[in-house]
Design an enzyme around this catalytic site. Structure first.
Site, PDB file in Angstrom:
ATOM      1  N   LYS A 111      -2.971 118.392  14.810  1.00 23.70           N
ATOM      2  CA  LYS A 111      -2.010 119.751  14.767  1.00 23.70           C
ATOM      3  C   LYS A 111      -0.707 117.756  14.251  1.00 23.70           C
ATOM      4  CE  LYS A 111      -2.406 123.380  13.841  1.00 23.70           C
ATOM      5  NZ  LYS A 111      -2.817 124.033  12.524  1.00 23.70           N
ATOM      6  N   SER A 125      -7.476 127.783   7.807  1.00 21.82           N
ATOM      7  CA  SER A 125      -6.153 127.542   7.522  1.00 21.82           C
ATOM      8  C   SER A 125      -5.074 128.690   7.153  1.00 21.82           C
ATOM      9  CB  SER A 125      -5.787 126.391   7.531  1.00 21.82           C
ATOM     10  OG  SER A 125      -4.739 125.437   7.347  1.00 21.82           O
ATOM     11  N   ARG A 132      -3.484 117.237  20.051  1.00 26.90           N
ATOM     12  CA  ARG A 132      -2.583 118.639  21.050  1.00 26.90           C
ATOM     13  C   ARG A 132      -4.054 118.781  22.062  1.00 26.90           C
ATOM     14  NH1 ARG A 132       0.787 122.642  17.552  1.00 26.90           N
ATOM     15  NH2 ARG A 132       2.827 121.007  17.150  1.00 26.90           N
ATOM     16  N   ARG A 134       6.420 121.065  19.611  1.00 25.73           N
ATOM     17  CA  ARG A 134       5.454 122.214  20.907  1.00 25.73           C
ATOM     18  C   ARG A 134       5.178 121.555  22.351  1.00 25.73           C
ATOM     19  NH1 ARG A 134       6.237 126.026  17.082  1.00 25.73           N
ATOM     20  NH2 ARG A 134       5.210 126.357  14.922  1.00 25.73           N
ATOM     21  N   ASP A 183      -0.649 127.565  17.197  1.00 24.63           N
ATOM     22  CA  ASP A 183       0.370 126.393  17.617  1.00 24.63           C
ATOM     23  C   ASP A 183       0.665 126.990  19.011  1.00 24.63           C
ATOM     24  OD1 ASP A 183       0.383 125.522  15.054  1.00 24.63           O
ATOM     25  OD2 ASP A 183       2.028 127.029  14.273  1.00 24.63           O
ATOM     26  N   ARG A 227      -1.898 113.125   9.242  1.00 28.54           N
ATOM     27  CA  ARG A 227      -2.450 113.706   8.484  1.00 28.54           C
ATOM     28  C   ARG A 227      -3.528 114.141   7.413  1.00 28.54           C
ATOM     29  NH1 ARG A 227       1.412 118.333  10.992  1.00 28.54           N
ATOM     30  NH2 ARG A 227      -1.220 119.694  11.151  1.00 28.54           N
TER      31      ARG A 227
HETATM   32  C1  S3P Z   1       1.694 127.246   8.752  1.00 21.01           C
HETATM   33  C2  S3P Z   1      -0.009 126.986   9.298  1.00 21.01           C
HETATM   34  C3  S3P Z   1      -0.508 126.483  10.659  1.00 21.01           C
HETATM   35  C4  S3P Z   1       0.004 125.399  11.518  1.00 21.01           C
HETATM   36  C5  S3P Z   1       1.563 125.126  11.654  1.00 21.01           C
HETATM   37  C6  S3P Z   1       2.347 126.525  10.133  1.00 21.01           C
HETATM   38  C7  S3P Z   1       1.990 127.325   8.351  1.00 21.01           C
HETATM   39  O1  S3P Z   1      -1.286 125.384  10.460  1.00 21.01           O
HETATM   40  O2  S3P Z   1      -0.345 125.112  12.575  1.00 21.01           O
HETATM   41  O3  S3P Z   1       3.032 125.313  12.416  1.00 21.01           O
HETATM   42  O4  S3P Z   1       3.169 127.726   7.701  1.00 21.01           O
HETATM   43  O5  S3P Z   1       0.905 128.158   7.003  1.00 21.01           O
HETATM   44  P1  S3P Z   1      -3.013 125.442   9.193  1.00 21.01           P
HETATM   45  O6  S3P Z   1      -2.815 126.597   8.556  1.00 21.01           O
HETATM   46  O7  S3P Z   1      -2.896 124.238   9.027  1.00 21.01           O
HETATM   47  O8  S3P Z   1      -3.593 125.975  10.855  1.00 21.01           O
END
Ligand code: S3P
Length: 446
Positions: free
Chosen positions: A355, A179, A359, A401, A328, A136
């Site tokens: 992700k 994000s 996805r 998920r 998500d 990632r």
């Molecule tokens: C999260 C932020 C999201 C989400 C992840 C949890 C977090 O990711 O997809 O499951 O707890 O800050 P991104 O911030 O990279 O979009």
């Protein structure tokens, strides 16, 4: 490797709870460790991802007591899915150098948020994890953290990350992706920085870090989508909170009840933070019968009991800020779209490609095996419905998920669906089988 078998055709009824919010559970352990004194957390999610964070904080020298909640395992679906924790915070400067690389297992949130904390330490540490996590993108955090003064070695923009803490300075960052993980990494590093840290977001990413830091007495404020953190004037106060039910987990029984005719379920104590409720807005626009009751506040977050009834859905278009508010939930939204009348079009969702799996690709591949009419796009997908889904053998690709979304599809399929590689469901929703079974679903781990 466990498989999940789903028998379709059973109405869902009753009242249930889902485990605690994953995002809040991660943050509770990290921030509790940085507080001055003991934090008490109820409803901590003992999913694989959050247990990875808990273990990393222990390896950084933090004492964390699990007060009841039963035994748990990191993989597989366990009977106990809520823990009560006492975290003996040692203050901002209390972490110790870990003896070995910190294993974030499959958890992107653990790695990205911890990188922010570790950037401000005086010791060197390494963040690593399973292959899926090592694929990632990490430049999104290493670049801003380096701009704040941290020294980080990566492998072509990916983990393992070797972080040498330095004296950090505040910085004004404009995020290129909305994000919460990146925003939180910067804010956590900002706790250790001299001067002001500003994060400017292109969209409304989840704001749990900001809420918790404010509750702990940090100098944090917002101006529209900008977040401003100034140096602490005193140590962070310990937390005392009950983690709300995770709306991203509730999404699975919720969509299942919408799709199975005659169903009616209530999910109690679900977090409805507006940065997380994009799916509810979209489903309501599609015609879903969803009612929020007993609105209240819990641990600084809005919470409600959510009642859902079987509904006739129509296709819709999703793009812009709504995407980040349900980032998500796209695997399960795609399943809902297969049963909706007309086209459902998702755009502006390129983030789905980075992700736990890509996805857009994996959801399209697996739903196609069930007979769905889904076309991947560079930044989303198009689903034409309704289609009657057939029984088949599908695979989670190690993505929790996707595994649960396929289980929901199985509940409305014509025949039995078998999901291979379903143990990963416990990364975010230990107790998924128990909750679905309690509501009347025929879901079995074999
Ligand atoms: C999260 C932020 C999201 C989400 C992840 C949890 C977090 O990711 O997809 O499951 O707890 O800050 P991104 O911030 O990279 O979009």
């Amino acid at each position: 490797m466990s498989n999940l078998v789903i028998q379709p055709g059973h109405v869902l009824r009753g009242v249930a709870r889902v485990p605690g919010d994953k995002s809040i559970s991660h943050r509770a352990v990290m921030l509790g460790a940085l507080a001055d004194g003991a934090s008490h957390i109820e409803g901590f999610l003992p999913g694989g991802d959050c247990m990875a964070t808990l273990q990393c904080m222990r390896e950084l020298g933090i004492e964390i007591h699990i007060n009841g909640g039963g035994s748990f395992v990191m993989a597989g679906i366990q009977p106990s899915y809520s823990l009560s924790l006492t975290i003996r915070g040692k203050g901002l400067r209390g972490l110790q150098q870990p003896a070995a690389p910190l294993n974030c297992v499959r958890s992107g949130t653990t790695m990205r948020l911890l990188a922010g904390v570790l950037a401000g330490q005086t010791f060197e540490s390494v963040l690593t994890g399973e292959v899926q996590l090592l694929r990632r993108p990490m430049r999104r955090i290493t670049e801003p953290l380096r701009a704040m003064g941290a020294s980080i070695d990566d492998v072509d923009g990916k983990a393992p990350l070797t972080i040498r803490g330095r004296t950090l300075h505040g910085f004004d960052h404009s995020l290129t992706v909305a994000s919460a993980q990146v925003k939180s990494a910067i804010l956590l590093a900002g706790l250790f920085a001299e001067g002001k840290t500003v994060v400017r977001q292109p969209g409304p990413a989840r704001d749990h870090t900001e809420r918790m830091l404010a509750a702990m007495g940090a100098n944090i404020s917002t101006n529209g989508l900008d977040v401003i953190l100034s140096p602490l004037s005193s140590s962070l106060a310990p937390l005392s909170l009950t983690v709300p039910g995770d709306i991203s987990s509730a999404a699975f029984p919720l969509v299942a009840a919408l799709l199975v005719a005659e169903s009616e379920i209530t999910l109690e104590g679900i977090g409805i933070n507006p940065t997380r409720t994009g799916l509810l807005d979209v489903l309501q626009a599609m015609g879903a019968n969803i009612t929020l009751m007993a609105l209240r506040e819990q641990g600084g977050e809005p919470v409600a009991d959510v009642t859902v009834r079987g509904s006739r859905l129509t296709g819709t278009e999703i793009g812009g800020d709504t995407v980040v508010r349900m980032i998500d939930e796209f695997p399960v939204l795609a399943v809902a779209a297969t049963q909706a009348h007309g086209a459902t079009v998702v755009r502006d969702a390129r983030e789905l490609r980075v992700k736990e799996t890509d996805r857009i690709a994996t959801v399209a591949e697996e739903l196609t095996k069930l007979g769905a009419n889904i076309t991947p796009q560079p930044d989303g997908f198009v689903v034409e419905g309704p289609t009657s889904l057939q029984g088949s053998r599908v695979n989670s690709h190690g993505d929790h998920r996707l595994g649960m979304a396929l289980a929901v599809a199985g509940l409305v399929a014509e025949d039995e669906v078998l999901i291979e590689n379903a143990g990963c469901i416990a990364d975010s929703f230990p107790g998924f089988v128990e909750v679905m079974t309690r509501l009347g679903g025929k879901v079995k781990l074999i």
